[in-house]
Write a protein that holds these residues in place. Sequence first.
Motif, PDB file in Angstrom:
ATOM      1  N   HIS A   1      19.245 -71.098  41.266  1.00 54.19           N
ATOM      2  CA  HIS A   1      19.449 -69.649  41.381  1.00 54.19           C
ATOM      3  C   HIS A   1      20.642 -69.155  40.572  1.00 54.19           C
ATOM      4  O   HIS A   1      21.282 -68.173  40.939  1.00 54.19           O
TER       5      HIS A   1
ATOM      6  N   SER B   1      19.951 -65.614  39.483  1.00 56.99           N
ATOM      7  CA  SER B   1      19.423 -64.733  40.515  1.00 56.99           C
ATOM      8  C   SER B   1      20.250 -63.451  40.629  1.00 56.99           C
ATOM      9  O   SER B   1      21.474 -63.478  40.499  1.00 56.99           O
TER      10      SER B   1
ATOM     11  N   TYR C   1      23.735 -64.405  53.113  1.00 59.70           N
ATOM     12  CA  TYR C   1      22.590 -64.863  52.336  1.00 59.70           C
ATOM     13  C   TYR C   1      23.027 -65.414  50.974  1.00 59.70           C
ATOM     14  O   TYR C   1      23.965 -64.902  50.348  1.00 59.70           O
TER      15      TYR C   1
ATOM     16  N   GLN D   1      18.197 -64.396  48.285  1.00 56.97           N
ATOM     17  CA  GLN D   1      17.231 -65.471  48.465  1.00 56.97           C
ATOM     18  C   GLN D   1      16.990 -65.693  49.962  1.00 56.97           C
ATOM     19  O   GLN D   1      17.648 -65.100  50.810  1.00 56.97           O
TER      20      GLN D   1
END
Length: 950
Positions: A824, A827, A918, A831
């Motif tokens: 990630h 990202s 998160y 997620q």
Amino acid sequence: MHHLSRFILIFCFAIIVSFQAASQIGTASFVSPTSKLKSFPLVDEELADLVFDGKDEGIAIAVENLQKDINRVTGKQPKIQSELLAGKPQVIIGQLGESKLIDHLVKEGKIKAASLSGKWETFQVLTVEHPFEGVDQALVIVGSDKRGTIFGIYELSEQIGVSPWYWWADVPVKKHSKLFVDHGVHTKGTPAVKYRGIFINDEAPALAGWATKQFGGFNHKFYENVFELILRLRGNYLWPAMWGRAFYDDDKLNGPMADKYGVVIGTSHHEPLMRAHAEWSRYGKGDWDYQTNKEELQDFWRKGMERQGSMESTVSLGMRGDGDEPMSEENNIALLEQIIEDQRRIIEEVTGKPASETPQFWALYKEVQEYYDKGMRVPDDVTLLLCDDNWGNVRKLPTIGAPARKGGYGMYYHFDYVGGPRNYKWINTNPIPKIWEQMDRTYRHGVDELWVVNVGDIKPMEFPISFFLDFAWNPNAIPAVGIDAYTKSWSASQFGQTYANQIADLIAGFGKLSGRRKPELLDQNTYSVHYYGEMSRVSAEWQALEELCADIKEKLDPSYHDAYFQLVEHPIIASANLHRLYESTALNQLYAKQGRNLTNKKAEEVHAFFKRDAEISAFYNNELAGGKWPHMMDQTHIGYTYWQQPNRDKIPDLNTIEIASKGALGVAISDSPEFFPENKILKSVVLSPYDPYHLEVTLFNKGNDPITVKSKSFSKWLSFEVGNETIATERAIPVKIDWNLAPKGKHVAKLEISSGKEKVLVEIPIYNYLIEESFTGFVPYYGVVAMEADHFTSKHEENPIKWEILDDMGKTGNAVMATPMISHTESTEVQGSYISYDVWMEEAGTYEVQVYTSPTLNYLNASEGLQYGIAANESTPTLVSIHENERPHHWNNWVANSINISRKKVEFQKGKNELKIYLVNPGIIFQRIIIDTGNLKSSYLGPKESVFVH
């Protein structure tokens, strides 16, 4: 007879355990004082010869050191031979392809060449049966190349019990009369990082003073000790000292000696083509300006390459301003590209080979990284030497999946620095968990060509240097969960197994406390004397370390004391003393404001601690190890007023006051700056049944004569144990509440304290409420909820993500990060993986959540910075960037405070709440979560952790 047999068994076991402790970290012990099946008798009734038939002088030096090491351990010195002698044990040492004896064993199939041939710095230590006619058994040390052979030799030295720090830290050698090498093949494989080394820098006044006193300067006699240390630690690389010094020019033997030993030399990031910057001040003509003085600079660099000849090196490319400063703005990218092109042409002309055949690097240091980010590029064969921010935080890493570079990537890291926001040079302040996290991330991103770390004076960076070079050899051998085991193993290697665990606790504990803030940044305002008992809590931590340190020293054999002082005791007692100096300064200033009769005593304590600091340094400099380390603790560290060091240590400003003869009442309460008589009514924080510690009321005297104090509680459920109390100086008394008798809801208890005609009213608000019996989680106190990140209530992991706990990574506890580090990385959205914390809120509301993270930089170059998501209960997560609106002053605060605090308002309901953090990007190291429910106060570490209700 039974008891005697049992004693012998225990004694033999103790010898074996101590031997294993002395063996190589990360490698199974293969040397024992007792014989096993087919083991090789290195030292028995007969002494094995050391047989070396090669010509390499560096390997020969290592063989001679092995000879000395065996003598150190056993008192017996083996002979060094160039030919085999039949009928006795032989240790055959040689490099593949450079030894007739080794090549014969390869030809006969006794050595499997395939596992060595063409490998970089790889070795095997193996027992061979009937290697030659008339020789029943031999021990063979074989290397794929010169350094591989040397590493094999020093592997055996460490296995028999000689620490790499035997000279540099006076680690004693454990004596044994016999030595046997286990049957089999022993190897450490091939190093993961090609060039692994240290940078001696910022070396004045400590190392410079010592080297001048002991060796006459930074000459080949000094450097021989450095080269041997690097090789014993399985490093291969050095940036030499360069503060006004020039490695090749100061002593013409320095370069050839490095090449003889087998140590690769580089010059630092601002010293192109093997020329020390000090040489420009000696021989340069004109300005250090390529636009106006191109020919002189080219000639200067050309002479550096000509002098280098065939000596092994890595060549620095590029150019910074004079004295390691940025180039002027008008020196743009195009000019720097031209400089590098011209430098590579010089390399080709001098070597007669394509530039790509000479190892080169371009350091993206400070502003140079901005040139790269704006599009500047160098040829593919040049190593891109990435850098940290000088404070141990990596600035940039290659993008995962990016095309490989022929020259690869390197990392220039720091354990020591001169510059803003403050120099840090005095002692080791580099916690191993942080080094692990940053360098493991570096390695996972494909940075494996060159690792070099600025170690200042070498001492007192012994432990982090060992870790850095061990980790560079094989990062996979030391996972996050293996850091504690590494520390214990390292401790055992220096001090034996008996107290290794406790010594490891001392080393790790010191790393944690010293890593909170560099000592050069400490002052009387660092820790709060008002809130959360912070100053006294930190004092208690230092005291606990000191007490354990003294206890272990008393139990250690005196032969270990010099090494123990250097590696364990000195940093602890010196740092604890410094903390007390600033604590007493803070209390002196507070007491002066309050008029306490202890004000002047606190000033006296500061003077005593200041004197003690000088005494500790003087012992290190003048008495330790028989006076071996003069000047090594000359570095100033008290009295900084800006980034640069003071010329001499300076005691803080102190207050002395006139103390009246007649006693007078003073009253202060914890978690408040208010006091009587300045305030006639004192009001405490709101108390609840879930407070982690008691409120304290301190009664103090403002005069010399004792005073008599009495108190009256207007609430039968509040107790304050003062009758007619005589107070000579001060007394802190806890306020206790019987929550079963206290009324439910919000109330204010009142407490009257008096002495003669002096009287003060203390108001103590309470909030007595009950939480659901089924609730498990954290409860607010004093207007905050404080949680260590690793104390999450639950976690959710979506493949491949795992939440991993990093022990001792936090300033106050452990830390949490998402792994693998390379998932990630690009990202920009929340997620599925998260960690959650159950929190009870008696009152619903929107509260600010502060998330404490390590000061990780935006090494991914993400447009929004590194992000995480946050939400309470089932609400939609909000993205939070730890680099939002980043400015230079933000970075100053992050590195000075060793923390990055991001803030976000979150809505909570009455009762149970689930706060979720998160994953968005990797690289964020979560340390603490603080919820301000209305009364969060300023402190360095933040509030003590809230009560966790089961």
